[in-house]
Design an enzyme around this catalytic site. Structure first.
Site, short mmCIF file in Angstrom:
data_model
loop_
_atom_site.label_atom_id
_atom_site.label_comp_id
_atom_site.label_asym_id
_atom_site.label_seq_id
_atom_site.Cartn_x
_atom_site.Cartn_y
_atom_site.Cartn_z
N LYS A 66 0.86 -1.20 0.00
CA LYS A 66 0.00 0.00 0.00
C LYS A 66 0.89 1.24 0.00
CE LYS A 66 -4.08 1.68 2.62
NZ LYS A 66 -4.96 1.36 3.76
N SER A 141 -9.82 1.40 2.78
CA SER A 141 -8.93 2.23 2.01
C SER A 141 -7.86 1.44 1.25
CB SER A 141 -8.23 3.23 2.94
OG SER A 141 -7.42 2.54 3.87
N SER A 165 -10.22 -1.23 6.84
CA SER A 165 -9.61 -0.88 5.55
C SER A 165 -8.96 -2.02 4.78
CB SER A 165 -8.57 0.23 5.74
OG SER A 165 -9.19 1.48 5.79
#
Lengths: 487, 479
Positions: A66, A141, A165
């Site tokens: 990420k 996310s 997330s």
């Protein structure tokens, strides 16, 4: 040829000499580029293969990270304009461990701006699409991390999980998202959103791979004070343990069919029916599954509690983004004006709204009523669940009340479905509980996930139970077989 | 008349190997941005790890200031935006400071004044800014250096008290070895809050704040100027404005900004540093390392009959005081020991620009010399001369006496023999004394005696013998 293969399958191919890690990287790199335009998983795709061999299970195996993990020399944006050119000068502990284990970084994945948000639509490089249906969100996310695994580009990726997330996009993407106990994995180098809730988490296509990656990442880090002493366990070793007599509970107030029968939401009804079917199969397998009733008000408070705490911590954690030390320099005649300008231009509306909320919540006159009360409610919820974990090994609930939403769908934020079914995953962050989501059904041709959450430091038991439940679902190692590419 | 009410907020950088929350070195550097770790720059993803030594020193200082320590070490965030604050928040302590409700007794005009300490907390320093006409530069060397802040109650009533408190507080830091507390390096800085109230009234006046004063004489100047300025305003029936002022080079204070509403720093507990509980055992053990402080030693010395001036000199620095007390611990004469330490040891340190640590002469060695003098084996003068020689040659002075036969010549027969010899060789000088009554002849013969005896002749005895010998010759001449 290697698309969609698990860590262990790739390990075998590598060990047999059928493929080299350079070839695996090349294949993943091609896939990454191929799907980038349609799905937008990556902020940065790495084109140069760097392999450091080791004797770990992931040595030579590609993965994605990420874009909120600090990587020396590699652009790390947090998917925010305010960091659009930021190149870190130090490595996150997680990245360091993966490098040392021989993992091969394929790319840095798109997130909701600064990991705030659950739609995968707010990153500065555009929206991330769901591999199972391009018209739908993958969720966030950790949107790009989930999409890259659900597309079969990489066998695993790393995300961060502050409310859900990793576990929510895992559910929408038909893959496995595992957030271990708070403090099991170092957060050093992961861009802070809400420090008391932030976790490093993994995305894989099966439970075993989640255990393999977690085994590599876990451990005390002198750079992160909240990390736990090493438990000396290898979670892969206990995956096949017998689960006979393991006790699971589900919460009546969240997933009783009667609650929603008048909602007219057929997908929700179908999710719950399939959930209860799965529970029956679990019972057949030897699990004890019981219904537990809790005060609904307590659970209705999850979302506002989460918002209060996370926005308050976020506004402080992101106060370093001023364009002074790094990031685009603002214009103005004073330091205040320069910072003001940089932050005005650098953040999207959603982020600003959360910062203003957080600031308001922390103000002297509001802090007691909003922030400190939210902290108290958090403790009440955690105490309640911890008490249940004395009797039960885990809590089992649908990870979501439905399938991945379309881009134009809006949540009805005060509905039972939203407040309970869409937000209960935050319990795992409130208490730092190990929590895993894995696919268990398809509704309207879209995957839905089941979530199992266990007691603090019982990561081995949670993974063990999830591994056995995975056998029941028949959805192990699935990915969206889209695209006309064979590499 | 107005009563002056002053409260001080003193910041002092602690001396540690590393910074407060990062592993960057805590050393003064002329090269900007040399001692900087990612944590000190507030880069995304960094996490603070508290410095154990800084915590220990803050807790110890709190104990020395008679504060109550907390049950656990806990940090809070103070949120505000400024260019010198890279994280956008400062890690500090609000909920549980390292010490609360303490005091420091100071001596002002021969009287003991108790200055109440509201709290002592540990925090981190900011970066330093250097302003130029068209731009400013930021140096992060200072960013994250451990800093303690000591907040007094508003109980100080004059510039004298304020400056004495600051000096004594600095001596506490030095006694404890927690900081070098050099105000010229900005290691010790002070904010002054001052207000005037009507004599006899119990209503506090409007408070004026003066920030970041380094030098103690500037603190004095600022306070004196403010007392004058505020008194004059009040005399004229005008109001004091609540504001922040700065002291300029002319010794006057100038308004920086009016205090509108107090800034809301939105404090909350730092989530990345789990609380560490402090056991009673740990705190007791820490307390057991506390040295006796300056004032207590000073009072002890005056009780021994040492003058207040000498007592102050001896207690000013811990190393000197410790040295002196060690000399006394061997049972040496107090008055002589004071004399030796102040006139011989301290002057040598000044002359050679060395510290006590670099001095070869140990307290034990010094006490050996002091004892010889007090027994009358050698004169005070001779003792000091031997001491200086011992310092030069890095030898134990008593051994030096043995080795080089530097014993004082006290034997009257021996002295008389030498003096007779010298007088016989200098008949003309003797004649001047005998015939012309020239008294300077005495000094001449003392000088010659000392020279010929390698300065070993007991000067007092020599003088006596010289005078009686000259008198004898005078009498003989008259016969």
């Amino acid at each position: 040829m290697y698309r969609g293969k698990s860590i262990l399958e790739l390990r075998e191919s590598l060990d047999n000499g059928n493929v080299t890690s350079e070839e695996l990287f090349g294949s993943a790199n091609k896939l990454a580029h191929y799907f980038q335009e349609d799905y937008n998983s990556f902020v940065t795709i790495i084109d140069k293969c760097k392999v450091k061999r080791s004797n770990s299970l992931i040595s030579g195996i590609p993965y994605a990270l990420k874009d909120n993990f600090s990587t020396t020399g590699i652009l790390t944006t947090g998917s925010s304009n305010i960091l659009k050119d930021y190149v870190p000068v130090y490595d996150a502990t997680v990245y360091k461990k993966l490098k040392r284990a021989g993992g091969v970084l394929v790319g840095k994945t798109v997130l909701d701006e600064l990991a705030m948000g659950g739609t995968g639509t707010t990153g500065h490089t555009g929206i991330v699409r769901n591999p199972w249906d391009k018209e739908r969100q993958i969720g966030g996310s950790s949107a790009g991390s989930a999409a890259s695994v659900a597309l079969g580009i990489v066998p695993f990726s790393i995300g961060s999980d502050t409310g859900d997330s990793v576990r929510k996009p895992a559910s929408f993407g038909g893959i496995v998202g595992f957030k271990p106990t708070y403090g099991l994995i170092s957060r050093y180098g992961m861009f802070a959103f809400a420090s008391s809730l932030d976790h490093v988490a993994t995305l894989t296509r099966n439970v075993r791979d989640a255990a393999i990656v977690t085994d590599i990442l876990k451990g005390q880090d002198p750079k992160d004070m909240v990390t736990l002493k090493d438990d000396g366990k290898k979670y892969v070793d206990t995956l096949d343990n017998d689960i006979k007599g393991r006790k699971l509970f589900y919460i009546k107030e969240i997933c009783d069919l009667d609650l929603y029968k008048d909602s007219g939401d057929s997908e929700l009804i179908e999710v719950l029916e399939k959930f209860h079917e799965l529970l029956d199969k679990c019972r057949e397998m030897g699990f004890v599954v019981e219904e537990v009733s809790v005060d609904k008000d307590l659970f209705n408070a999850i979302y506002p509690t989460y918002m209060c705490i996370s926005c308050a911590e976020a506004t402080s954690n992101n106060a370093n983004l001023t364009g002074i030390q790094f990031g685009p320099r603002g214009e103005g005649n004073s330091i205040e004006e320069i910072m003001f300008d940089a932050r005005t231009k650098g953040f999207s509306e959603l982020i600003k709204r959360r910062f203003i909320l957080g600031s308001y919540i922390l103000q002297k006159e509001n802090q007691e009523k909003l922030f400190l009360n939210a902290c108290r409610v958090r403790h009440m919820i955690v105490d309640k669940i911890t008490e249940l974990f004395k009797e039960y090994d885990g809590m089992i609930l649908p990870a979501s009340g439905g399938i991945a939403p379309k881009f134009d769908e809006k949540d009805e934020k005060l509905s039972d479905r939203y407040l309970l079914l869409e937000n209960h995953l935050a319990i795992g962050n409130f208490g730092g509980f190990p929590s895993i989501t894995l696919p268990f059904a398809f509704v309207s041709d879209m995957p839905v996930g089941i979530n199992i959450t266990g007691g603090v430091k019982c990561d081995d038991i949670v993974l063990n139970m999830a591994e056995r439940i995975e056998e029941l679902t028949g959805y192990k190692d699935i990915y969206a077989k889209v695209g006309d590419i064979d590499v | 008349m107005y009563k002056v009410v002053i409260g001080l907020e003193v910041h002092c950088e602690l001396e540690t190997k590393a910074k407060n929350f990062s592993s960057a070195p805590n050393t003064f550097s002329q090269i900007p941005n040399e001692n900087v770790a990612p944590v000190d720059l507030g880069l995304p993803g960094i996490l603070p790890v508290p410095n154990k030594e800084a915590c220990r020193k803050a807790l110890l200082t709190a104990q020395a200031l008679n504060c109550t320590n907390p049950d656990e070490v806990l940090f809070d965030r103070k949120n505000y935006f400024y260019a010198d604050l890279p994280k956008g928040y400062q890690i500090t302590q609000v909920t549980k400071p390292m010490g609360i409700n303490g005091y420091l007794d100071i001596m002002v005009d021969g009287k003991i004044k108790r200055v109440d300490i509201h709290q002592l907390h540990l925090e981190e320093d900011t970066a330093s800014l250097e302003h130029h006409p068209k731009y400013s530069l930021i140096d992060y060397n200072r960013s994250g250096i451990p800093l303690i802040e000591i907040v007094t109650e508003p109980c100080i009533e004059s510039a004298d008290e304020a400056v004495t408190f600051l000096e004594d507080l600095r001596d506490v830091f030095l006694y404890l070895g927690v900081s070098e507390a050099k105000s010229n390096y900005g290691q010790m800085r002070c904010d002054v809050n001052i207000s005037l109230m009507e004599e006899g009234s119990d209503k506090l006046g409007t408070k004026v704040e003066m920030k970041n004063i380094n030098a103690f004489n500037n603190v004095r100047a600022a306070i004196e100027y403010e007392i004058k300025r505020q008194s004059e305003l009040l005399e004229r029936g005008e109001k004091i404005v609540q504001e922040t002022r700065r002291i300029a080079e002319d010794g006057k204070t100038y308004s920086m900004r009016e205090k509108v509403d107090a800034v809301d720093y939105k404090y909350f507990v730092e989530p990345n540093i789990p609380p560490v509980s402090l056991s009673k055992e740990y705190l007791d053990e820490l307390r057991s390392t506390l040295p006796e402080l300056k004032l207590s030693r000073y009072l002890k010395y005056t009780q021994l009959g040492i003058s207040s001036e000498d007592s102050a000199t001896l207690s000013k620095e811990r190393s000197i005081s410790d040295y002196f007390e060690e000399v006394l611990s061997y049972g040496s004469d107090v008055e002589l020991s004071v004399n030796f330490v102040i006139t011989a040891i301290l002057s040598t340190l000044n002359k050679l620009e060395i510290s006590l640590n670099d001095l070869f002469i140990t307290p034990k060695m010094l006490s050996g010399v002091v004892d010889l003098v007090s027994k009358g084996d050698i004169s005070l003068d001779h003792g000091k001369k031997i001491l200086y020689k011992a310092i030069d040659e890095k030898m134990d002075p008593v051994e030096l006496i043995e080795k080089e036969g530097l014993h004082q010549i006290n034997d009257e027969g021996e002295l008389l023999k030498l003096i007779t010899e010298i007088m016989d060789e200098n008949g003309e000088i003797v004649r001047q004394y005998v015939e012309d009554g020239n008294m300077s002849a005495i000094n001449f013969f003392i000088g010659q005696t000392m020279k010929r005896s390698n300065r070993q002749a007991n000067p007092n005895k020599s003088k006596e013998i010289i005078i009686s010998e000259l008198e004898r010759r005078k009498n003989n001449a008259g016969k």
